[in-house]
Design a protein around this motif. Structure first.
Motif, PDB file in Angstrom:
ATOM      1  N   UNK A  66       0.863  -1.169   0.000  1.00 23.98           N
ATOM      2  CA  UNK A  66       0.000   0.000   0.000  1.00 23.98           C
ATOM      3  C   UNK A  66       0.906   1.228   0.000  1.00 23.98           C
ATOM      4  N   UNK A  67       0.646   2.157  -0.901  1.00 22.51           N
ATOM      5  CA  UNK A  67       1.389   3.412  -0.949  1.00 22.51           C
ATOM      6  C   UNK A  67       0.663   4.456  -0.114  1.00 22.51           C
ATOM      7  N   UNK A  68       1.425   5.174   0.710  1.00 21.27           N
ATOM      8  CA  UNK A  68       0.851   6.224   1.549  1.00 21.27           C
ATOM      9  C   UNK A  68       1.882   7.338   1.703  1.00 21.27           C
ATOM     10  N   UNK A  69       1.973   8.192   0.697  1.00 23.54           N
ATOM     11  CA  UNK A  69       2.929   9.292   0.738  1.00 23.54           C
ATOM     12  C   UNK A  69       4.355   8.779   0.654  1.00 23.54           C
ATOM     13  N   UNK A  70       5.170   9.175   1.630  1.00 20.92           N
ATOM     14  CA  UNK A  70       6.581   8.762   1.593  1.00 20.92           C
ATOM     15  C   UNK A  70       6.818   7.396   2.232  1.00 20.92           C
ATOM     16  N   UNK A  71       5.726   6.716   2.610  1.00 23.06           N
ATOM     17  CA  UNK A  71       5.822   5.404   3.249  1.00 23.06           C
ATOM     18  C   UNK A  71       5.005   4.390   2.464  1.00 23.06           C
ATOM     19  N   UNK A  72       5.534   3.199   2.365  1.00 18.94           N
ATOM     20  CA  UNK A  72       4.789   2.080   1.800  1.00 18.94           C
ATOM     21  C   UNK A  72       4.682   1.008   2.871  1.00 18.94           C
ATOM     22  N   UNK A  98       7.379   0.657  -4.609  1.00 21.80           N
ATOM     23  CA  UNK A  98       7.238   1.680  -3.568  1.00 21.80           C
ATOM     24  C   UNK A  98       8.056   2.922  -3.932  1.00 21.80           C
ATOM     25  N   UNK A  99       9.296   2.716  -4.355  1.00 20.07           N
ATOM     26  CA  UNK A  99      10.139   3.847  -4.784  1.00 20.07           C
ATOM     27  C   UNK A  99       9.475   4.590  -5.933  1.00 20.07           C
ATOM     28  N   UNK A 104       9.784   6.528   0.540  1.00 15.89           N
ATOM     29  CA  UNK A 104      11.184   6.578   0.965  1.00 15.89           C
ATOM     30  C   UNK A 104      11.503   5.492   1.987  1.00 15.89           C
ATOM     31  N   UNK A 105      10.456   4.842   2.476  1.00 14.91           N
ATOM     32  CA  UNK A 105      10.676   3.752   3.433  1.00 14.91           C
ATOM     33  C   UNK A 105       9.540   2.744   3.320  1.00 14.91           C
ATOM     34  N   UNK A 106       9.831   1.530   3.730  1.00 19.96           N
ATOM     35  CA  UNK A 106       8.848   0.447   3.719  1.00 19.96           C
ATOM     36  C   UNK A 106       8.669  -0.030   5.154  1.00 19.96           C
ATOM     37  N   UNK A 107       7.414  -0.190   5.538  1.00 16.72           N
ATOM     38  CA  UNK A 107       7.069  -0.758   6.833  1.00 16.72           C
ATOM     39  C   UNK A 107       6.404  -2.109   6.612  1.00 16.72           C
TER      40      UNK A 107
END
Length: 152
Positions: A66-72, A98-99, A104-107
């Motif tokens: 799921x993409x959510x701004x600068x976080x996936x 995601x990139x 910019x980061x993956x959780x």
């Protein structure tokens, strides 16, 4: 069984095979065909499947973010065949998606008792950054989720 596999974006036609794979890999927390269809068609989600490259196209793995701004957020990843690099390839595809989507980061969250998955993610550069107590409720048991993160 084919020794090679290919990755391609998941389509609505992949929902049923993925749902069966979910039941095999995650019987206590499998997503339904309806949930999977909604995920695959959602504009902020990216799903991929691994299929045999030679012969009939048979599902070997799948993953989604799921993409959510600068976080996936890594929503799911499952490999039906071990030892062929499918999990690593699926994770790399998700990280690139995601990139490409501006993250910019993956959780991700992983069950505390899933040592194999936790080790897989650590080898891929993910670090444990938190815990969600009692996140999973399985057969009357409460299991913590370990939150992991990696800069992309």
């Amino acid at each position: 069984m084919s020794e090679t596999f290919a990755l391609r974006p998941a389509t609505i036609q992949d929902v049923e095979p993925i749902a069966f794979a979910e039941l095999e890999l995650f019987p206590d927390e499998a997503w339904t065909v309806f949930q999977l269809a909604e995920e695959i068609e959602h504009p902020d989600r990216r799903y991929v499947v691994a299929v045999d490259q030679d012969g009939p196209e048979e599902l070997r793995g799948y993953a989604g973010i799921m993409l959510a701004g600068d976080t996936a957020d890594l929503h799911t990843i499952g490999a039906l065949v071990e030892g062929r690099g499918i999990g690593r390839a699926l994770l790399a595809w998700c990280e690139q998606a995601a990139r490409d989507g501006g993250a910019q980061r993956m959780l991700l969250e992983v069950r505390e008792d899933n040592d194999r998955a936790r080790s897989f993610y650590r080898r891929a550069g993910y670090q444990e950054i938190g815990r969600r107590r009692g996140y999973y409720r399985i057969r009357g048991r409460s299991i913590d989720a370990i939150v992991m993160e990696r800069a992309l």
